[in-house]
Design an enzyme around this catalytic site. Structure first.
Site: not given
Ligand code: XUL
Ligand code: CO
Length: 435
Positions: A99, A102, A266, A305, A337
Site C-alpha cells: 500500500h 506502507d 483471500e 481475520d 497477506d
Molecule cells: C484486509 C486485507 C488487505 C488487502 C489489501 O483484510 O486483506 O490487507 O489485502 O488492502
Molecule cells: Co488481503
C-alpha cells in the site's frame, strides 16, 4: 547493507529430512511440477504491510515490535526499503506487494503524500533494478486515515471520494511505472455500520463510478496489469459491499464491468463469508474471475481475520487443484497477506513465518499435481455428470427443449431416475492418498 538481519543467510531448500529451522523442506523453487517450476506456479509475494509496517499491536495493547524504522519519517521509510529488499533476497521470493502508506509516510496534504511516495518509489525502482525483484501488485490505503471512517468511494461526502481518487491516481501510476502485474482494490471501509445513516443504492453507484474511473485511467496510462477486487464480508465495516466472489460478480455485472476486473481471493476472507477457500476459488474460476490469491489463515476459534501464515497443506492442495485446472494464475500469484504473532519479535521470526507459508504451499501444489496426474479424481467427477453428454440431455441444457417437450419425454421413455451415491468419503480418501 543494513544490520537488521545480521547473522542470517539466504534460505535454501534442504529437503524434508533437514533439521535446519531456516531451510525449506518442501519449497524448491526450481523443481518442476506439472510442467512448470514451482516458483512459476506459486509466484509468491511478500506483503509490505505485515512484514515491515506491522507493529505487533492488538485491541488490548500497542506496539511490541522494535523496528529501527518506526517513527523516523522519511529516513525511516528509506531504511525500511533497504531492509525490505534484503528480506526479499533472504527468503528468495520474486515478488512483493504494497500500500502507499506502507512504503512512505502520509503527509498533511495529498501533494505532500504524493511527494513522499514519489521519493520512496524511486528508491524502490532502483532496488528492483539491482535485485530483479518484481511488483505483484500495488494498492492505496483508503481505510486507515480518519477521513475514510465512513468509506472512501462510498463516503457520503464527495470530497472524500475526490481525495481517494487523487490517492489512487498516484499509486496506480507508480504501480504502472514499477511494472506491477496487478492493481488491487480491497473494500476497506466500503460498507456500512448501520442502515439508519446509509443509502445502499447511492453508495453502490459511487463505488461503481470510482471503479470505472480507475479502469479508465489504467487504460489511459497503458497499464498492462489486471485490476483486482478483493472480496471480504465484514471487518472493518459490519457489512462490506464486496462480500464474496459471487457478490462481487453480481455488482460488476450490474455496472457492465465484469470483463475488466478479476478477484484477489483471500483465505481468511473466504472463511469470514462462511465459505471454504476452495469454494471461492472454484466459483471465481467458473466465472473467469480468478486473478490472484492472498494466502493466510484465520484462527478458526476466534472468528476474526487474524492473518496467520498458512499451515494447512490439505486446504492448499484443493486450492491448487482449481488453479492448475484453469492453467495457473496468469499475472496473479500468492501474496502472503499474513503476519507473525505479536510475541514473535525477532527478525528471524519473519523468515520462519514465510518458510511455513512456502512449505505449506509447496506441499499443496505437489498434492494437487499428483491428484490430477493420477486421473481417477477427474474421471469420477466426469462420470458423475456423464448423463449430460447424451443427446436428449445435451439438447435440454442447450435450451433446445421446452418444458412441455421435457415432460413428454419423461412420459414417453417412462423415465424414473434412481439415486446414486455421491461417494463423499470415497473421494475424501482418494484426496488423502496425495496430500
Ligand atoms: C484486509 C486485507 C488487505 C488487502 C489489501 O483484510 O486483506 O490487507 O489485502 O488492502
Ligand atoms: Co488481503
Amino acid at each position: 547493507m543494513t544490520d537488521f538481519f545480521k547473522g542470517l543467510s539466504q534460505v535454501k531448500y534442504e529437503g524434508p529430512e533437514s533439521r535446519n529451522p531456516l531451510a525449506f523442506r518442501h519449497y524448491n523453487k526450481d523443481e518442476v511440477i506439472a510442467g512448470k517450476r514451482m516458483e512459476d506456479h506459486v509466484r509468491p509475494a511478500i506483503a509490505y504491510w505485515h512484514t515491515f509496517a506491522q507493529e505487533g499491536g492488538d485491541p488490548f495493547g500497542g506496539r511490541t515490535f522494535d523496528r529501527p524504522w518506526f517513527d523516523k519519517g522519511m529516513d525511516g521509510a528509506k531504511l525500511k526499503t533497504e531492509v525490505a529488499f534484503e528480506f526479499f533476497d533472504l527468503i528468495d521470493v520474486p515478488f512483493f506487494a504494497f500500500h502507499d502508506v506502507d512504503v512512505a509516510p502520509e503527509g498533511e496534504t495529498l501533494a505532500e503524500s504524493n511527494k513522499n511516495l514519489r521519493i520512496i518509489g524511486d528508491l524502490i525502482a532502483a532496488n528492483m533494478q539491482k535485485s530483479g525483484k518484481k511488483l505483484l501488485w500495488g494498492t492505496a490505503n483508503l481505510f486507515s486515515n480518519r477521513r475514510y471512517m465512513a468509506g472512501a468511494a462510498t463516503n457520503p461526502d464527495p470530497e472524500v471520494f475526490a481525495y481517494a481518487a487523487g490517492q489512487v491516481k498516484a499509486v496506480l501510476e507508480l504501480t504502472n511505472e514499477l511494472g506491477g502485474e496487478n492493481y488491487v482494490l480491497w473494500g476497506g471501509r466500503e460498507g456500512y455500520e448501520t442502515l439508519l445513516n446509509t443509502k445502499i443504492g447511492q453508495e453502490q453507484d459511487q463505488m461503481a463510478r470510482f471503479l470505472t474511473l480507475v479502469i479508465e485511467h489504467a487504460e489511459k496510462i497503458g497499464f498492462k496489469g489486471q485490476i483486482l477486487i478483493e472480496p471480504k464480508p465484514q471487518e472493518p465495516s459490519k457489512h462490506q459491499y464486496d462480500y464474496d466472489v459471487a457478490t462481487v460478480f453480481g455488482f460488476l455485472q450490474k455496472y457492465g464491468l465484469e470483463k475488466k476486473v478479476k478477484c484477489n481471493i483471500e483465505v481468511g476472507h473466504a472463511f469470514l463469508a462462511g465459505h471454504s477457500f476452495e469454494h471461492e476459488l472454484a466459483v471465481a474460476s467458473s466465472l473467469g474471475m480468478l486473478g490472484s490469491v492472498d494466502a493466510n489463515r484465520n484462527d478458526l476459534q476466534s472468528g476474526w481475520d487474524t492473518d496467520h501464515f498458512p499451515n494447512n497443506a490439505g486446504e492448499m492442495a484443493l486450492a491448487f487443484y482449481y488453479i492448475i485446472k484453469q492453467g495457473g494464475l496468469g499475472k496473479g500469484g500468492f501474496n502472503f497477506d499474513a503476519k507473525v504473532r505479536r510475541q514473535s519479535l525477532d527478525p528471524a521470526d519473519l523468515l520462519h513465518g514465510h518458510i511455513l507459508g512456502l512449505d505449506t504451499l509447496a506441499r499443496g501444489l505437489k498434492g494437487a499435481a499428483a491428484l490430477i496426474a493420477d486421473g481417477e479424481f477427474d474421471k469420477l467427477l466426469d462420470e458423475r455428470y456423464a448423463g449430460w453428454n447424451q443427446k436428449g440431455a445435451a439438447a435440454m441444457l442447450k435450451g433446445e427443449r421446452s418444458l412441455e417437450e421435457i415432460a413428454a419425454w419423461v412420459h414417453a421413455e417412462n423415465i424414473n431416475p434412481q439415486p446414486r451415491s455421491g461417494r463423499q468419503e470415497y473421494l475424501e480418501n482418494l484426496v488423502n492418498r496425495f496430500v
